[in-house]
Design a protein around this motif. Structure first.
Motif, PDB file in Angstrom:
ATOM      1  N   GLN B 134       0.885  -1.152   0.130  1.00  0.00           N
ATOM      2  CA  GLN B 134       0.013  -0.097   0.005  1.00  0.00           C
ATOM      3  C   GLN B 134       0.764   1.293   0.087  1.00  0.00           C
ATOM      4  O   GLN B 134       1.945   1.340   0.637  1.00  0.00           O
ATOM      5  CB  GLN B 134      -0.853  -0.040   0.991  1.00  0.00           C
ATOM      6  N   LYS B 135       0.483   2.191  -0.469  1.00  0.00           N
ATOM      7  CA  LYS B 135       1.388   3.479  -0.996  1.00  0.00           C
ATOM      8  C   LYS B 135       1.623   4.275   0.412  1.00  0.00           C
ATOM      9  O   LYS B 135       2.755   4.574   0.536  1.00  0.00           O
ATOM     10  CB  LYS B 135       0.389   4.539  -1.621  1.00  0.00           C
ATOM     11  N   GLU B 136       0.670   4.154   1.348  1.00  0.00           N
ATOM     12  CA  GLU B 136       0.787   4.824   2.367  1.00  0.00           C
ATOM     13  C   GLU B 136       1.898   4.182   3.330  1.00  0.00           C
ATOM     14  O   GLU B 136       2.846   4.754   4.031  1.00  0.00           O
ATOM     15  CB  GLU B 136      -0.365   5.007   3.459  1.00  0.00           C
ATOM     16  N   LEU B 137       2.203   2.986   3.132  1.00  0.00           N
ATOM     17  CA  LEU B 137       3.209   2.318   3.702  1.00  0.00           C
ATOM     18  C   LEU B 137       4.620   2.854   3.395  1.00  0.00           C
ATOM     19  O   LEU B 137       5.450   3.001   4.117  1.00  0.00           O
ATOM     20  CB  LEU B 137       3.136   0.512   3.851  1.00  0.00           C
ATOM     21  N   GLU B 138       4.795   2.851   1.897  1.00  0.00           N
ATOM     22  CA  GLU B 138       5.956   3.410   1.423  1.00  0.00           C
ATOM     23  C   GLU B 138       6.121   4.946   1.972  1.00  0.00           C
ATOM     24  O   GLU B 138       7.530   4.985   2.066  1.00  0.00           O
ATOM     25  CB  GLU B 138       5.612   3.380  -0.085  1.00  0.00           C
ATOM     26  N   GLU B 139       5.056   5.572   2.005  1.00  0.00           N
ATOM     27  CA  GLU B 139       5.184   6.944   2.452  1.00  0.00           C
ATOM     28  C   GLU B 139       5.911   6.852   3.848  1.00  0.00           C
ATOM     29  O   GLU B 139       6.629   7.748   4.329  1.00  0.00           O
ATOM     30  CB  GLU B 139       3.882   7.755   2.331  1.00  0.00           C
ATOM     31  N   LEU B 140       5.404   6.027   4.671  1.00  0.00           N
ATOM     32  CA  LEU B 140       5.873   5.823   6.042  1.00  0.00           C
ATOM     33  C   LEU B 140       7.372   5.491   6.091  1.00  0.00           C
ATOM     34  O   LEU B 140       8.018   5.299   7.229  1.00  0.00           O
ATOM     35  CB  LEU B 140       5.152   5.039   6.857  1.00  0.00           C
TER      36      LEU B 140
END
Lengths: 261, 466
Positions: B134-140
């Motif tokens: 998931q994209k938000e994981l990458e952002e984290l």
């Protein structure tokens, strides 16, 4: 549903080779409350367990029919689905299984596949019955009988009876270990269910319970058979005078089943 | 109602097999050349090749373990050590070959599931073919990928931690895995990042006589937390197959990690796995470990509590049927003050199966104030099945608390009678008792795994009444 009828004829039962029931006959119809009384060791609980089909009890002869169908040929679960219910003296604990899941499985087993009760309807009914029996809501989610007090277990038996709506309900020493308040609640549950669609067999050795669940017939059991039957007045006489007068009348010295007769 | 030993169903529910889609497979047997070939195929750095070759030496030197289970029929020369199913790890579901999707469908992983799963990294044979994050994981800043890719993309953090928790010299099967490892998951959670949704991978072996040697490395930085979930459903094989994984977890100061596994191996698989975690100060490591099937499982998830107040929780179930031996347990190693550990082990044996608990509770010299509570419950379903509890305690500090409780039970006639007296059939009643027995385990699983678990147990129990 037509009026149910359980017929027991000349039932002889042994446990581990020892004869316990020695020719017992009884007929219970819907709407009737029968009480079987008698001292310890006379075969009362054997009768209850045999009717439910406990594998330890071996039927030697005689017959049991429910609405004309041979009960003795049925496995325990089939008997239950046909409408026989036994409130047990010592209900088992089933760890990890919630009371609600257990009851819903039992109801659905009886209703059959494709005719399962809806979850909402089940929950509503269970909540209603629990509140009637003054049981805390948390009991629905507690594991079956695990950590229940004696009184809670007995209420739980009555809850199951009320949910399963049997044709014949057998209450085996439902009063043992109950204080008077719990006893009243249990009796309230049974009385609520009374009606032409259910026959009741109450097994007890105290008359106390019969103050709250009024029997139509009282039977006294000794030496593995019914030795006397009568109306409610018989229970009152037992309460006042004990069992000795009957033993005397019948010439019985040892009323238990171990007595060879 | 006495139960006679029933005939077990020999068919295996997930025993379907797809056509082999592999594009490369190594020769059977293990040699220096095979190891070099694997490393070359993967385009690995020199240090990894050296690591593999050194591990191969260890593997060859170590004798076969003589404890635990019977390994005499395991033939290392009859195993394929590397199969590469497709060119590269897939980035999106659309790119996953249809045939592989079919397999996942049969396993009951609906495509829809990916929509709410945080990231699914499913291992098909030796290589990760499907990977979705998931994209938000990458952002984290969370890294979640297959281990091979991590070696290439994050060489520094990889090299710093790889092989530090389970060195190749640890045991024969860790050495084997170190020599031929392929695939697995790599997770890095940066400082303070709390990942709310479980990260999931689905594993599956799909080639006869093929070993699967995945390697998982999870690093949870200070104050971070993550839940990783994997499940395995393997198809049936006609000959023995080997699964020998290594899982390494590093939980830094104040970190929390839960690692949940359900493994349902076909009944001819040797499942010999080394799983170990290091918990630093105030870190918590939880292993939730379910073992169903396999011919022999030897698996003892371990937590080394290195820092003060570290915590370990191990919750496991093992189910052994006909011809199966589950030798499972846990190791809790308390090396610092005020560490606490809990082990709850539940095992079920039936149809002549053998389910043993083997555990180690070690309290080092500096472990004052540490506590361990160990509870082993066994349910034996018939007269021909067995179970043993083999706890091993090593205590080098007087100021510790160790509690150990073991129960062995059978499905009692009274319980069955009770349930049946309410109209429930004997088979459903037994199932209900078993489900209740493992409920402390299933309630810890994410919903869809709990559902799968219940389905597997139900299937395992089908036809088990004479």
């Amino acid at each position: 549903m037509s009026q149910p009828k359980l017929t027991i004829e000349d039932l002889q039962v042994s446990v581990e080779g020892k004869k316990i029931l020695k020719g017992l006959s009884l007929e219970i119809k819907g709407g009737e409350v029968h009480a079987i009384m008698g001292p310890n060791g006379t075969g009362k609980s054997t009768l209850a367990s045999t009717l439910m089909g406990h594998p330890k009890y071996k039927v030697e002869s005689g017959s049991v029919t429910l609405n004309g169908e041979n009960v003795l040929e049925m496995a325990t679960d089939e008997r239950a689905r046909k409408g026989i219910f036994l409130a047990m003296q010592y209900p088992s604990e089933i760890s990890g299984v919630t009371n609600a899941d257990f009851l819903r499985s039992a109801i659905n087993a009886r209703r059959g596949e494709g005719n399962e009760i809806s979850l909402i309807k089940f929950v509503r009914e269970m909540e209603k019955k629990m509140s009637f029996l003054e049981m805390k809501e948390s009991f629905a989610q507690r594991y079956v009988n695990e950590g229940f007090s004696g009184g809670e277990k007995k209420r739980n038996e009555i809850l199951q009876m009320m949910m399963l709506k049997p044709q014949i309900a057998i209450l085996d020493e439902i009063d043992s270990g109950l204080d008077i308040d719990a006893l009243k609640v249990v009796a309230k549950g049974v009385n609520e269910m009374k009606g032409p669609e259910m026959g009741v067999l109450v097994i007890t050795h105290y008359q106390r319970l019969l103050n709250y669940i009024k029997p139509d017939y009282v039977h006294i059991m000794m030496q593995g058979r019914i030795v006397r039957s009568g109306g409610p007045e018989l229970a009152e006489k037992l309460e006042a005078e004990g069992y000795d007068w009957i033993k005397e009348e019948l010439g019985i010295e040892d009323e238990t089943v171990s007595q060879r007769s | 109602m006495t139960k006679k030993a029933p005939d077990i169903q020999d068919e295996y529910k997930y025993g379907f097999k797809d056509e082999d889609v592999s594009i490369f497979r190594s020769e059977k047997g293990l040699t220096r050349e095979v190891v070099e070939e694997i490393s070359k195929m993967k385009g690995e750095p020199e240090w990894m090749l050296e690591f593999r070759l050194k591990a191969l030496e260890n593997f060859e030197q170590f004798p076969m373990p003589e404890w635990g289970g019977d390994l005499s029929e395991l033939n290392f020369d009859d195993i394929t050590y590397y199969i590469k199913p497709s060119e590269k790890a897939e980035k999106s579901w659309e790119e996953v070959p249809d045939q592989i999707k079919d397999t996942f469908d049969k396993l009951g992983i609906p495509e829809a599931e990916q929509k709410w799963l945080a990231g699914v990294s499913a291992q098909y044979e030796s290589e990760v073919v499907y990977h979705n994050m998931q994209k938000e994981l990458e952002e984290l800043g969370v890294i979640f990928m297959d281990t091979d890719s991590a070696l290439k993309e994050y060489p520094e953090i990889f090299k710093e931690h790889f092989g530090t928790v389970v060195p190749p010299s640890d045991n024969k099967f860790a050495a084997l895995n170190s020599a031929v490892w392929s695939g697995g998951s790599f997770i890095y959670v940066p400082k303070g990042v709390k990942v709310d949704i479980p990260l999931q991978a689905y594993f599956r072996i799909n080639s006869e006589n093929m070993g699967q040697f995945e390697r998982t490395l999870i690093i949870v930085d200070e104050g971070a937390s993550v839940h990783y979930v994997e499940g395995c459903t393997a198809p049936i094989y006609s000959t023995n197959s080997l699964h020998s994984a290594v899982v390494e977890i590093i939980a830094k100061k104040g970190a929390t990690i839960r690692y949940t596994t359900i493994q349902n191996w076909a009944p001819n698989i040797y499942n010999l796995v080394t799983k170990r975690a290091v918990a630093e100060e105030d870190a918590t490591v939880e292993w939730v470990d379910g073992n169903i099937g396999s011919k022999l499982t030897m698996k003892y998830p371990a937590v080394i509590m290195k820092g003060p107040r570290a915590k370990a929780n191990v919750l496991s179930i093992a189910m052994a049927g006909k011809g199966q031996h589950q030798d499972a347990g846990a190791k809790v190693i308390h090396l610092a003050p005020d560490c606490t550990s809990t082990i709850i082990s539940k095992s079920i044996s039936k149809h002549g199966g053998k389910a043993n608990y083997r555990g180690l509770a070690l309290f080092g010299r500096n472990s004052q104030g540490s506590k361990s509570n160990i509870k082993c419950d066994t349910l034996i379903l018939d007269e021909i099945s067995t179970s043993d509890t083999i706890p091993h305690n090593e205590v080098q500090n007087n100021d510790i608390t160790l509690e150990h409780e073991a129960t062995v039970s059978k499905v009692s006639e009274e319980q069955l009678f009770y349930l049946m007296s309410r109209g429930i059939s004997e088979q459903d009643a037994i199932q209900m008792i078993i489900m209740g027995f493992i409920e402390p385990f299933t309630k810890e699983l994410p919903m869809e795994y709990a559902v799968e678990m219940n389905r597997l147990i139900k299937f395992e129990m089908e036809g088990s009444i004479g």
